[in-house]
Design a protein around this motif. Structure first.
Motif, PDB file in Angstrom:
ATOM      1  N   ALA A   1       0.813  -1.076   0.173  1.00 12.36           N
ATOM      2  CA  ALA A   1       0.065  -0.137  -0.031  1.00 12.36           C
ATOM      3  C   ALA A   1       0.932   1.329  -0.129  1.00 12.36           C
ATOM      4  O   ALA A   1       0.679   2.385  -0.650  1.00 12.36           O
ATOM      5  CB  ALA A   1      -0.825   0.045   1.064  1.00 12.36           C
TER       6      ALA A   1
ATOM      7  N   ALA B   1       2.558   1.631  -3.523  1.00 12.70           N
ATOM      8  CA  ALA B   1       1.507   2.158  -4.460  1.00 12.70           C
ATOM      9  C   ALA B   1       1.211   3.595  -4.288  1.00 12.70           C
ATOM     10  O   ALA B   1       1.040   4.252  -5.403  1.00 12.70           O
ATOM     11  CB  ALA B   1      -0.027   1.262  -4.088  1.00 12.70           C
ATOM     12  N   MET B   2       1.055   4.014  -3.144  1.00 16.40           N
ATOM     13  CA  MET B   2       0.532   5.477  -2.648  1.00 16.40           C
ATOM     14  C   MET B   2       1.927   6.283  -3.327  1.00 16.40           C
ATOM     15  O   MET B   2       1.772   7.459  -3.935  1.00 16.40           O
ATOM     16  CB  MET B   2       0.278   5.484  -1.495  1.00 16.40           C
ATOM     17  CG  MET B   2       0.014   7.120  -0.749  1.00 16.40           C
ATOM     18  SD  MET B   2       1.213   8.088  -0.418  1.00 16.40           S
ATOM     19  CE  MET B   2       2.354   7.012   0.541  1.00 16.40           C
TER      20      MET B   2
ATOM     21  N   THR C   1       2.329   6.260  -6.852  1.00 13.11           N
ATOM     22  CA  THR C   1       1.330   6.640  -7.449  1.00 13.11           C
ATOM     23  C   THR C   1       1.081   5.615  -8.809  1.00 13.11           C
ATOM     24  O   THR C   1       0.741   6.054  -9.807  1.00 13.11           O
ATOM     25  CB  THR C   1       1.026   8.013  -8.136  1.00 13.11           C
ATOM     26  OG1 THR C   1       2.004   8.288  -9.245  1.00 13.11           O
ATOM     27  CG2 THR C   1       1.245   8.862  -6.865  1.00 13.11           C
TER      28      THR C   1
ATOM     29  N   THR D   1       1.637  -1.563  -7.974  1.00 16.31           N
ATOM     30  CA  THR D   1       3.136  -2.201  -7.609  1.00 16.31           C
ATOM     31  C   THR D   1       3.541  -3.241  -8.806  1.00 16.31           C
ATOM     32  O   THR D   1       4.597  -3.354  -8.957  1.00 16.31           O
ATOM     33  CB  THR D   1       3.128  -2.846  -6.217  1.00 16.31           C
ATOM     34  OG1 THR D   1       1.992  -3.761  -6.136  1.00 16.31           O
ATOM     35  CG2 THR D   1       3.010  -1.568  -5.255  1.00 16.31           C
TER      36      THR D   1
ATOM     37  N   GLY E   1      -0.402  -4.041  -4.679  1.00 16.83           N
ATOM     38  CA  GLY E   1      -0.796  -2.579  -4.151  1.00 16.83           C
ATOM     39  C   GLY E   1      -1.295  -1.729  -5.438  1.00 16.83           C
ATOM     40  O   GLY E   1      -0.730  -1.641  -6.635  1.00 16.83           O
TER      41      GLY E   1
ATOM     42  N   PRO F   1      -2.734   2.402  -6.123  1.00 14.20           N
ATOM     43  CA  PRO F   1      -3.201   3.740  -5.390  1.00 14.20           C
ATOM     44  C   PRO F   1      -4.653   4.277  -5.424  1.00 14.20           C
ATOM     45  O   PRO F   1      -5.327   3.627  -6.109  1.00 14.20           O
ATOM     46  CB  PRO F   1      -2.245   4.746  -6.330  1.00 14.20           C
ATOM     47  CG  PRO F   1      -2.135   4.029  -7.731  1.00 14.20           C
ATOM     48  CD  PRO F   1      -2.274   2.477  -7.171  1.00 14.20           C
TER      49      PRO F   1
ATOM     50  N   THR G   1      -3.555  11.353  -5.818  1.00 12.94           N
ATOM     51  CA  THR G   1      -3.260  10.345  -5.113  1.00 12.94           C
ATOM     52  C   THR G   1      -3.701  10.699  -3.592  1.00 12.94           C
ATOM     53  O   THR G   1      -3.067  11.563  -3.163  1.00 12.94           O
ATOM     54  CB  THR G   1      -1.960   9.836  -5.025  1.00 12.94           C
ATOM     55  OG1 THR G   1      -1.599   9.390  -6.591  1.00 12.94           O
ATOM     56  CG2 THR G   1      -1.699   8.466  -4.251  1.00 12.94           C
TER      57      THR G   1
ATOM     58  N   GLY H   1      -3.324   4.508  -0.650  1.00 14.36           N
ATOM     59  CA  GLY H   1      -3.111   3.421  -1.276  1.00 14.36           C
ATOM     60  C   GLY H   1      -3.815   2.258  -0.585  1.00 14.36           C
ATOM     61  O   GLY H   1      -3.832   2.032   0.645  1.00 14.36           O
TER      62      GLY H   1
END
Length: 171
Positions: A92, A95-96, A99, A102, A127, A129, A136, A139
């Motif tokens: 998570a 991914a965040m 952006t 994953t 993962g 976003p 964003t 995530g």
């Protein structure tokens, strides 16, 4: 001594005045509004991801992080491994931060001193976003399925469950 003090005060006053004047001439706002997920929205994302994986006979852990990478909701299904908690968080967070899902990062950083070696970053599918109007705001990471592809599909289902609400709230 008195002269040094008065010169220092004049210098500080001049800096303060210049800073204030500069801030007024700038296009930068005085305050910034930051969009954040509500707890209920984050919970819906996590619960939908869990339910989607359950439908496939898989028990997983799900972490939803806010825009700062801090866990907002963490759920672990009954039989999901303890390790899946940490892995879901890292997915998570990654991914965040990037952006990007994953899975698209898995082959991107392969050097021995690349960004993929940073502590919280995990370059493994699962993962996704969370975005609202191209921004964003968090995530979601899923871990525990036999494949990262399944993890990521469950994460995407979680985001899809609130996607319309996020877009409507952006206006």
């Amino acid at each position: 001594m008195k002269t040094k003090l008065s010169k220092s005060l004049m210098f500080v006053s001049a800096l303060a005045f210049t800073g204030i004047a500069g801030a007024q001439d700038s296009d930068q706002p005085v305050m910034v509004q930051i969009k954040r997920l509500s707890m209920d929205t984050a919970l819906t994302i996590a619960k939908t991801a869990i339910d989607t994986c359950r439908e496939q006979g898989v028990q997983v852990a799900v972490t939803v992080v806010d825009r700062g990478g801090h866990p907002q909701v963490v759920l672990r299904d009954v039989l999901a491994m303890d390790l899946s908690l940490e892995v879901s968080y890292r997915k998570a967070y990654t991914a965040m931060t990037f952006t990007s899902p994953t899975s698209s990062l898995e082959d991107r950083f392969t050097g021995p001193f690349s960004v993929g070696k940073v502590e919280k970053v995990l370059l493994s599918a699962g993962g996704v976003p969370i975005q609202a109007s191209g921004e964003t705001i968090g995530g979601v990471g899923v871990s525990g399925a036999p494949s990262g592809e399944t993890d990521e599909n469950c994460a995407m289902a979680g985001v899809a469950a609130v996607e319309m609400d996020l877009e409507m709230a952006s206006f």
